[in-house]
Design a protein around this motif. Structure first.
Motif, PDB file in Angstrom:
ATOM      1  N   MET A  62       0.805  -1.221   0.000  1.00 51.26           N
ATOM      2  CA  MET A  62       0.000   0.000   0.000  1.00 51.26           C
ATOM      3  C   MET A  62       0.840   1.274   0.000  1.00 51.26           C
ATOM      4  N   LEU A  63       2.142   1.142  -0.068  1.00 51.95           N
ATOM      5  CA  LEU A  63       2.982   2.336  -0.218  1.00 51.95           C
ATOM      6  C   LEU A  63       2.747   3.004  -1.562  1.00 51.95           C
ATOM      7  N   ASP A  64       2.173   2.257  -2.521  1.00 53.92           N
ATOM      8  CA  ASP A  64       1.863   2.821  -3.839  1.00 53.92           C
ATOM      9  C   ASP A  64       0.365   2.995  -4.045  1.00 53.92           C
ATOM     10  N   ASP A  65      -0.391   3.039  -2.971  1.00 55.19           N
ATOM     11  CA  ASP A  65      -1.845   3.192  -3.075  1.00 55.19           C
ATOM     12  C   ASP A  65      -2.183   4.528  -3.735  1.00 55.19           C
ATOM     13  N   GLU A  66      -3.312   4.555  -4.430  1.00 56.33           N
ATOM     14  CA  GLU A  66      -3.718   5.783  -5.117  1.00 56.33           C
ATOM     15  C   GLU A  66      -4.138   6.882  -4.142  1.00 56.33           C
ATOM     16  N   GLU A  67      -4.518   6.513  -2.911  1.00 56.72           N
ATOM     17  CA  GLU A  67      -4.952   7.485  -1.904  1.00 56.72           C
ATOM     18  C   GLU A  67      -3.774   7.841  -0.992  1.00 56.72           C
ATOM     19  N   PHE A  68      -3.448   9.132  -0.910  1.00 60.24           N
ATOM     20  CA  PHE A  68      -2.265   9.528  -0.157  1.00 60.24           C
ATOM     21  C   PHE A  68      -2.411   9.237   1.338  1.00 60.24           C
ATOM     22  N   ARG A  69      -3.639   9.280   1.863  1.00 63.36           N
ATOM     23  CA  ARG A  69      -3.821   8.996   3.291  1.00 63.36           C
ATOM     24  C   ARG A  69      -3.510   7.537   3.615  1.00 63.36           C
ATOM     25  N   VAL A  70      -3.790   6.664   2.672  1.00 63.68           N
ATOM     26  CA  VAL A  70      -3.439   5.249   2.845  1.00 63.68           C
ATOM     27  C   VAL A  70      -1.925   5.085   2.807  1.00 63.68           C
ATOM     28  N   ARG A  71      -1.268   5.785   1.872  1.00 63.93           N
ATOM     29  CA  ARG A  71       0.192   5.685   1.779  1.00 63.93           C
ATOM     30  C   ARG A  71       0.862   6.181   3.062  1.00 63.93           C
ATOM     31  N   ILE A  72       0.343   7.265   3.611  1.00 63.82           N
ATOM     32  CA  ILE A  72       0.915   7.785   4.860  1.00 63.82           C
ATOM     33  C   ILE A  72       0.692   6.802   6.004  1.00 63.82           C
ATOM     34  N   ALA A  73      -0.522   6.226   6.085  1.00 66.18           N
ATOM     35  CA  ALA A  73      -0.814   5.241   7.135  1.00 66.18           C
ATOM     36  C   ALA A  73       0.081   4.012   7.004  1.00 66.18           C
ATOM     37  N   ALA A  74       0.375   3.604   5.758  1.00 60.32           N
ATOM     38  CA  ALA A  74       1.270   2.462   5.541  1.00 60.32           C
ATOM     39  C   ALA A  74       2.676   2.774   6.049  1.00 60.32           C
ATOM     40  N   GLY A  75       3.143   3.978   5.778  1.00 52.53           N
ATOM     41  CA  GLY A  75       4.459   4.380   6.266  1.00 52.53           C
ATOM     42  C   GLY A  75       4.527   4.438   7.778  1.00 52.53           C
ATOM     43  N   GLU A  76       3.460   4.956   8.409  1.00 50.69           N
ATOM     44  CA  GLU A  76       3.427   5.020   9.874  1.00 50.69           C
ATOM     45  C   GLU A  76       3.435   3.624  10.489  1.00 50.69           C
ATOM     46  N   LEU A  77       2.700   2.701   9.853  1.00 52.69           N
ATOM     47  CA  LEU A  77       2.684   1.321  10.359  1.00 52.69           C
ATOM     48  C   LEU A  77       4.066   0.685  10.240  1.00 52.69           C
ATOM     49  N   LEU A  78       4.743   0.906   9.120  1.00 52.48           N
ATOM     50  CA  LEU A  78       6.089   0.350   8.958  1.00 52.48           C
ATOM     51  C   LEU A  78       7.051   0.936   9.990  1.00 52.48           C
TER      52      LEU A  78
END
Length: 692
Positions: free
Chosen positions: A97-113
């Protein structure tokens, strides 16, 4: 119910769901944890597959990790997680999901990592390293709105033409060369695909790994991060500097109680590349965008505090000290306050000595900053030059006085009035502190000071009054006569003020839109098409161009009342100069006579200044001399008190309160009653008037 809130499209509901999940997890056992895990994973198999569902899964998993619901066992370079494979599943999901089309999802993926890195260590970074770095590398360049297909991680990419990463010095050509075509406007301000979120992910991972990340810092990573610091897009540069701050923090020696106590060691990559790193920090501290300047300030503070000793810091002071010093006066409040605190922390009260030690670098940078396209930088540079004249040892500044004065004289003609005002005040300081060195510039300074004394902007007129007063303090004699003849001329010329003053000279006669005067040139479409965009005026250009919502270039021809208004300020300032008291006393009746010219539209504005300055004038002259002239102003003060202009009426009331406090309520009341007894009723209605 908690899951429903987590997948809401309203941020407030999602935040509430996250908080409620934290509270719920405090009392959960193993079976309940498994149930929550299944619920979160089921969100990803949702038929609708909305971004809210993906975001809910990631944020819910992050909550589980942060609540320490998993026991980690590290055995000989292998990390085991008790329980099911939920953690490893979430690592895979987050990477995808680091390449998800929604930026909020990408940010959440980074925070989880980032949380997973804190939980499991660098093993998580090893799994996602290639994708993060390739994601940054692939997205460094965009080609506009239409040709923006990008590349996927793992595909080769060419070196971006807009980035020159071999040296931070090359970034000046990138930052300053802003074309005015639509493509460059887009590149300078638009979002940048997944680049910013990949950078934020890297920042989270670095913070998560902590000091363990230091071993993973290699030349490839540093080169990639340094490239982002010279990127054409401000959002990318801003995130890049925050990543640099994270690198500094993670590189500090492990075991310190806090970041402020953590120190970089010789084997640290940031410390080894300190010179290049400090040059990039200098670029961030001088960036035209306030947000980037703030990020650079954060990284600079973390870098300097983390260095092991004062001797280690001194190697980087020639680059950083001038920029840190100037930012203490920067217009953006966040940058200004943060820089002031940083200055205190770094200099430990020895800031004056620090500036004196690096005076050559400081002067060179201040002069360079007065040529900036950013009016806020030019204004701050003028304020800093004034500080050099008033606070630094004269013997240290003396060799640079001529070049600094020459720079200020150029700023005097700036299109931006705050810069003109700051330059005027700075010149006044230099005249007072370096009278002999400034004497040769007096003919030019008089023209500029007197021009500012009749400027359209009230604060510019006040600044000019202070500057001219410094000439009288420094020289007296002949210069004093020139100043007082100008004051007399200003008061006498008010009789030439037209009855209906031109509010906007050389402007169209139609009503102004939103209260802002529109010049005829404003309707030229060529001036407003395909031009560089600026952020809230913080990039208002130096000369000849307009932009932003704070265009300070507006100037109209001066009117006689404005010169008289400036002379009121000047006379009040001169009343505090003992050697000028005789001439001040002679001009007070002339000033009172100017107040009797009322047949022009800006008379209330003029009287507002008079009422504000009369108490100042009284304090300067003293009680006995001023009482001789009080009755000359009584009628004018009460006219102002009854004005329809609220500011003028308020200034008149405050004037009577301050005069009563200074001279005594009985004396003021007696003089008013003796002059016109009908004023007493109006006097008694003023709230806050001192009692007899």
């Amino acid at each position: 119910e908690i899951i429903v809130k987590l997948r809401s499209n309203a941020k407030l509901d999602r935040d509430k769901g996250f908080t409620e999940l934290q509270q719920y997890l405090n009392g959960c056992d193993g079976n309940e944890i498994s149930s929550i895990e299944n619920d979160l994973l089921s969100l990803l198999s949702d038929e609708e597959n909305t971004w809210e569902s993906r975001h809910a899964c990631l944020s819910g998993a992050r909550c589980l990790m942060e609540m320490n619901k998993y026991k980690i066992k590290i055995q000989e370079n292998q990390t085991d997680v008790d329980g099911d494979m939920f953690v490893y599943q979430m690592i895979e999901k987050a990477i995808l999901m680091l390449d998800d089309e929604e930026f909020r999802v990408r940010i959440a993926a980074g925070e989880l990592l980032g949380v997973l890195c804190k939980l499991m260590g660098p093993e998580v970074y090893d799994k996602c390293r290639d994708q993060i770095l390739q994601g940054i590398r692939c997205n460094l360049e965009r080609h506009g709105l239409k040709d923006d297909s990008g590349c996927t991680p793992g595909t080769p990419n060419e070196q971006p033409e807009s980035i020159l990463s071999c040296s931070p010095n090359t970034s000046s050509r990138i930052m300053e060369k802003r074309s005015s075509d639509a493509a460059q406007i887009f590149h300078d301000t638009a979002g940048w695909k997944s680049l910013e979120t990949y950078m934020k992910c890297l920042q989270c991972v670095i913070f998560g790994c902590g000091s363990k990340f230091n071993d993973l810092v290699d030349q490839e990573l540093l080169n990639l991060i340094f490239e982002t610091l010279t990127h054409t897009n401000r959002f990318v540069r801003e995130t890049g500097y925050y990543v640099c701050g994270a690198l500094v923090t993670c590189g500090a020696k492990e075991g310190a109680e806090s970041d402020s106590e953590a120190k970089l060691t010789d084997e640290n990559a940031i410390y080894r590349h300190g010179k290049v790193f400090s040059e990039y920090l200098g670029k961030g501290l001088a960036d035209n965008w306030s947000q980037v300047r703030m990020a650079g300030s954060v990284a600079t503070r973390q870098f300097l505090i983390s260095l092991p000793s004062e001797a280690a810091r001194e190697k980087f002071y020639p680059i950083l000290i001038p920029r840190m010093c100037l930012n203490r006066y920067y217009m953006a409040e966040g940058v200004r306050i943060y820089s002031q605190v940083t200055w205190q922390q770094i200099t430990h009260g020895e800031g004056k000595n620090m500036v004196e030690k690096y005076i050559q670098e400081v002067v060179d940078y201040y002069i360079l900053s007065t040529e900036s396209d950013n009016h806020a930088v030019r204004e701050a540079a003028c304020a800093c030059i004034a500080e050099l004249g008033s606070k630094i040892e004269k013997s240290v500044v003396s060799p640079y006085v001529s070049s600094l004065l020459e720079t200020l004289l150029i700023c005097f003609n700036d299109d931006s009035w705050p810069v003109r005002d700051a330059a005027c005040i700075a010149c006044g300081h230099f005249v007072l502190c370096f009278p002999e060195e400034s004497r040769s510039s007096l003919p030019v300074l008089y023209l500029l000071f007197f021009s500012n004394l009749q400027d359209n902007i009230p604060s510019v007129r006040q600044g000019a009054a202070v500057a001219v007063t410094n000439i009288v303090k420094a020289y007296g004699g002949v210069e004093q006569e020139i100043v007082f003849s100008k004051i007399k001329e200003g008061f006498e010329k008010i009789k030439d003020q037209p009855a209906t003053s031109e509010k906007y000279g050389a402007l169209e006669k139609t009503p102004a839109t939103y209260g802002v005067a529109k010049q005829l040139r404003d309707n030229d479409m060529d001036l407003h098409t395909n031009q560089t965009m600026y952020s809230c005026g913080s990039l208002a250009p130096k000369m000849g161009r307009g932009g932003g919502c704070m265009d300070h270039k507006f100037r109209k021809p001066s009117e006689p009342w404005e010169l008289a208004d400036g002379c009121v300020n000047l006379l009040a300032e001169l009343s505090h100069v003992p050697s000028a008291s005789k001439q001040v006393n002679q001009l007070i009746p002339v000033m009172a006579n100017a107040c009797n010219t009322k047949s022009y539209t800006h008379y209330p504005n003029f009287m507002e200044t008079v009422c504000k300055q009369l108490p100042n004038l009284a304090n300067g002259l003293g009680k006995r001399p001023f009482k001789m002239y009080l009755e000359l102003f009584i009628d004018c003060i009460f006219d102002a008190l009854d004005s329809d202009v609220v500011l003028t009426s308020s200034a008149a009331a405050q004037c009577l309160i301050e005069l009563s406090t200074f001279l005594g309520p009985g004396i003021v009341r007696g003089r008013i009653e003796n002059h016109n007894s009908s004023y007493i009723t109006r006097l008694d209605s003023i709230p806050g008037l001192p009692l007899l």
